[in-house]
Design a protein around this motif. Structure first.
Motif, short mmCIF file in Angstrom:
data_model
loop_
_atom_site.label_atom_id
_atom_site.label_comp_id
_atom_site.label_asym_id
_atom_site.label_seq_id
_atom_site.Cartn_x
_atom_site.Cartn_y
_atom_site.Cartn_z
N GLU A 77 3.85 -30.94 39.89
CA GLU A 77 5.25 -30.53 39.72
C GLU A 77 5.71 -30.72 38.27
OE1 GLU A 77 8.00 -30.06 42.19
OE2 GLU A 77 7.18 -30.97 44.02
N PRO A 78 6.76 -30.01 37.87
CA PRO A 78 7.32 -30.22 36.52
C PRO A 78 7.86 -31.65 36.37
CG PRO A 78 8.24 -28.25 37.55
CD PRO A 78 7.46 -28.97 38.61
N THR A 79 7.79 -32.17 35.16
CA THR A 79 8.28 -33.54 34.93
C THR A 79 9.76 -33.68 35.27
OG1 THR A 79 8.71 -33.00 32.61
CG2 THR A 79 6.58 -34.03 33.12
N GLY A 80 10.50 -32.58 35.09
CA GLY A 80 11.94 -32.63 35.39
C GLY A 80 12.22 -32.96 36.85
N GLU A 81 11.32 -32.55 37.74
CA GLU A 81 11.49 -32.87 39.15
C GLU A 81 11.36 -34.37 39.38
OE1 GLU A 81 12.46 -30.99 41.75
OE2 GLU A 81 12.88 -29.54 40.16
N ALA A 82 10.45 -35.00 38.66
CA ALA A 82 10.29 -36.45 38.78
C ALA A 82 11.54 -37.16 38.26
CB ALA A 82 9.05 -36.91 38.02
N ARG A 84 14.55 -35.97 38.16
CA ARG A 84 15.64 -35.75 39.09
C ARG A 84 15.50 -36.65 40.32
NH1 ARG A 84 18.88 -31.45 38.93
NH2 ARG A 84 17.37 -30.06 37.99
N ALA A 85 14.30 -36.74 40.83
CA ALA A 85 14.07 -37.57 42.03
C ALA A 85 14.25 -39.06 41.72
CB ALA A 85 12.66 -37.31 42.58
N MET A 248 22.37 -37.88 30.84
CA MET A 248 21.35 -37.66 31.87
C MET A 248 21.98 -37.47 33.24
SD MET A 248 18.36 -37.42 30.57
CE MET A 248 17.41 -37.49 32.09
N GLY A 249 23.06 -38.19 33.50
CA GLY A 249 23.73 -38.06 34.78
C GLY A 249 24.22 -36.64 35.02
N VAL A 250 24.78 -36.04 33.98
CA VAL A 250 25.27 -34.66 34.10
C VAL A 250 24.10 -33.71 34.38
CG1 VAL A 250 26.36 -32.75 32.86
CG2 VAL A 250 27.25 -35.09 32.60
N LEU A 251 23.00 -33.89 33.64
CA LEU A 251 21.87 -32.97 33.79
C LEU A 251 21.18 -33.15 35.15
CD1 LEU A 251 20.57 -33.34 30.16
CD2 LEU A 251 21.51 -31.27 31.18
N ARG A 252 21.12 -34.39 35.62
CA ARG A 252 20.51 -34.65 36.94
C ARG A 252 21.30 -34.02 38.07
NH1 ARG A 252 19.85 -40.09 35.67
NH2 ARG A 252 21.81 -40.44 36.76
N VAL A 286 14.78 -34.26 28.24
CA VAL A 286 15.67 -33.10 28.23
C VAL A 286 15.01 -31.97 27.44
CG1 VAL A 286 17.90 -32.24 27.39
CG2 VAL A 286 17.75 -34.51 28.43
N GLU A 287 15.32 -30.75 27.84
CA GLU A 287 14.72 -29.58 27.20
C GLU A 287 15.82 -28.58 26.84
OE1 GLU A 287 10.59 -28.31 28.74
OE2 GLU A 287 12.03 -26.94 29.67
N PRO A 288 15.81 -28.08 25.60
CA PRO A 288 16.77 -27.03 25.25
C PRO A 288 16.43 -25.75 26.00
CG PRO A 288 15.76 -27.99 23.28
CD PRO A 288 14.98 -28.46 24.46
N VAL A 289 17.47 -25.04 26.43
CA VAL A 289 17.28 -23.73 27.06
C VAL A 289 18.12 -22.73 26.27
CG1 VAL A 289 17.57 -22.35 29.16
CG2 VAL A 289 16.95 -24.76 29.33
N GLY A 290 17.48 -21.88 25.53
CA GLY A 290 18.22 -20.95 24.68
C GLY A 290 18.97 -21.71 23.60
N GLU A 291 20.09 -21.12 23.16
CA GLU A 291 20.83 -21.70 22.05
C GLU A 291 21.81 -22.79 22.48
OE1 GLU A 291 20.87 -21.35 18.61
OE2 GLU A 291 18.89 -20.50 19.07
N ASP A 292 22.52 -22.58 23.58
CA ASP A 292 23.55 -23.55 23.91
C ASP A 292 23.47 -24.14 25.30
OD1 ASP A 292 25.18 -21.25 22.16
OD2 ASP A 292 24.64 -20.68 24.21
N GLU A 293 22.26 -24.25 25.82
CA GLU A 293 22.13 -24.92 27.11
C GLU A 293 21.01 -25.95 27.06
OE1 GLU A 293 23.75 -22.10 30.62
OE2 GLU A 293 21.72 -21.66 29.97
N LEU A 294 21.12 -26.94 27.97
CA LEU A 294 20.09 -27.98 28.07
C LEU A 294 19.79 -28.21 29.55
CD1 LEU A 294 21.86 -30.14 25.46
CD2 LEU A 294 19.48 -29.45 25.20
N ALA A 295 18.58 -28.69 29.82
CA ALA A 295 18.19 -28.90 31.22
C ALA A 295 17.14 -30.00 31.30
CB ALA A 295 17.64 -27.61 31.82
N LEU A 296 16.90 -30.46 32.50
CA LEU A 296 15.74 -31.34 32.71
C LEU A 296 14.48 -30.53 32.43
CD1 LEU A 296 16.75 -33.31 35.94
CD2 LEU A 296 17.15 -33.86 33.54
N PRO A 297 13.42 -31.16 31.96
CA PRO A 297 12.25 -30.42 31.48
C PRO A 297 11.47 -29.71 32.59
CG PRO A 297 11.85 -32.78 31.45
CD PRO A 297 13.29 -32.60 31.77
#
Length: 300
Positions: A77-82, A84-85, A248-252, A286-297
């Motif tokens: 699985e992607p690291t972001g899933e870990a 989040r869990a 991190m709380g917001v992104l989770r 955290v991973e950038p998504v495009g120019e102005d967004e961020l997400a879990l990796p």
DNA sequence: TACCCGTGGGT
DNA sequence: TACCCAAGGGT
């Protein structure tokens, strides 16, 4: 430090072993990673328990093991899933390290948690304590398991000090090594940890419930107060750790990528916020998504 | 070596 | 209430 590390006299040593093990047989908690002490169960629980109390680990551990019963399933699985869990266990880099360790186990060990000390220590997130715990609890090995509970128990019973030093000393390790029984080493490790967690606690020890109160040097000395170097209080308000945690709380809690403007709203100091965000990206939390967004990796 | 890294409950 | 502390590891 008030007292020496002179070994306990032999009669006391025998009582130390017998009484702590008997107490453990009577009062040990029925924890899921004891009930199913498979190597992967033990490893997951030990990562989660690094600086986090049992009560908060329990629900996250149960969900984690249902979702990822083997290292290979986590590694797929992607690291972001870990991350989040991991939820609100704290220190989310541990989730990343557990994922990386699972990946290494698949790549180097055929998907099976290794059993030698050197192989364990080579895994990300496995240090001296965790390697010893896995050797001991998962494989029944005769390891020197020195966590904060064991250290405190030995400091009190053997050395007559209220608390151990800030870092593990050579003398301390020597005492712990000498105390590991020939038989039942893994039970001894679990029992001394349990004693520290339930009875010989840091703040208000329950000496009236202690199976070894009568041989305890700290008690015999009249409970002298800790006199070592001051422990630096952990600052919190306004620190980078608080800022990172907020971000991190917001992104989770978000199902997918989050606009920067949303993150801006949770931390007023723009310079600090950007520094922390850069740090989280550098840490791969955290991973950038495009120019102005961020997400879990790894995805959304 | 000392410091960094989250979060929340107990006292 | 304001601390203290929790099955540490990495750098």
């Amino acid at each position: 430090m008030t007292t020496s590390n002179a070994p306990l006299p032999l009669p006391d040593l025998a009582r130390f072993h017998e009484d702590v093990l008997a107490w453990f047989d009577d009062t040990a908690r029925d924890l899921p990673w004891r009930r199913d002490a498979s190597p992967w169960s033990v490893m997951v629980s030990e990562f989660m328990l690094q600086q986090t109390p049992v009560s908060r680990v329990l629900p996250v551990y149960t969900a984690w093991m249902e979702r990822w019963p083997t290292p290979a399933e986590l590694a797929a699985e992607p690291t972001g899933e870990a991350v989040r869990a991991w939820g609100r266990l704290g220190y989310p880099r541990r989730a990343l390290r557990l994922h990386a360790a699972a990946t290494a186990i698949v790549e180097r060990h055929g998907g099976e948690v290794p059993r030698t000390r050197d192989e364990l220590l080579a895994l990300p997130g496995v240090g001296d304590y965790t390697a010893a715990a896995i050797e001991s609890f998962a494989f029944g090995g005769r390891a020197v398991v020195l966590d904060t509970n064991v250290r405190r128990v030995f400091a009190r019973v053997v050395s007559g000090d209220q608390l151990p030093a800030n870092a593990v000393t050579a003398a301390e390790r020597q005492v712990a090594t000498a105390l590991v029984p020939i038989q039942d080493a893994h039970r001894w490790a679990a029992a001394t940890m349990e004693l520290g967690a339930l009875v010989c606690t840091a703040r208000s020890p329950r000496c009236e419930q202690c199976p070894v109160a009568e041989i305890c040097r700290w008690r015999a000395a009249g409970f002298p107060a800790y006199d070592g170097p001051a422990r630096r209080a952990q600052a919190w308000e306004g620190t980078d750790r608080q800022c990172r945690g907020r971000l991190m709380g917001v992104l989770r809690d978000a199902p997918g990528p989050v606009p920067r403007t949303v993150l801006d709203a949770v931390w007023p100091d723009a310079a600090q916020r950007e520094r922390c965000l850069d740090g989280l990206v550098a840490d791969r939390l955290v991973e950038p998504v495009g120019e102005d967004e961020l997400a879990l990796p790894g995805h959304a």
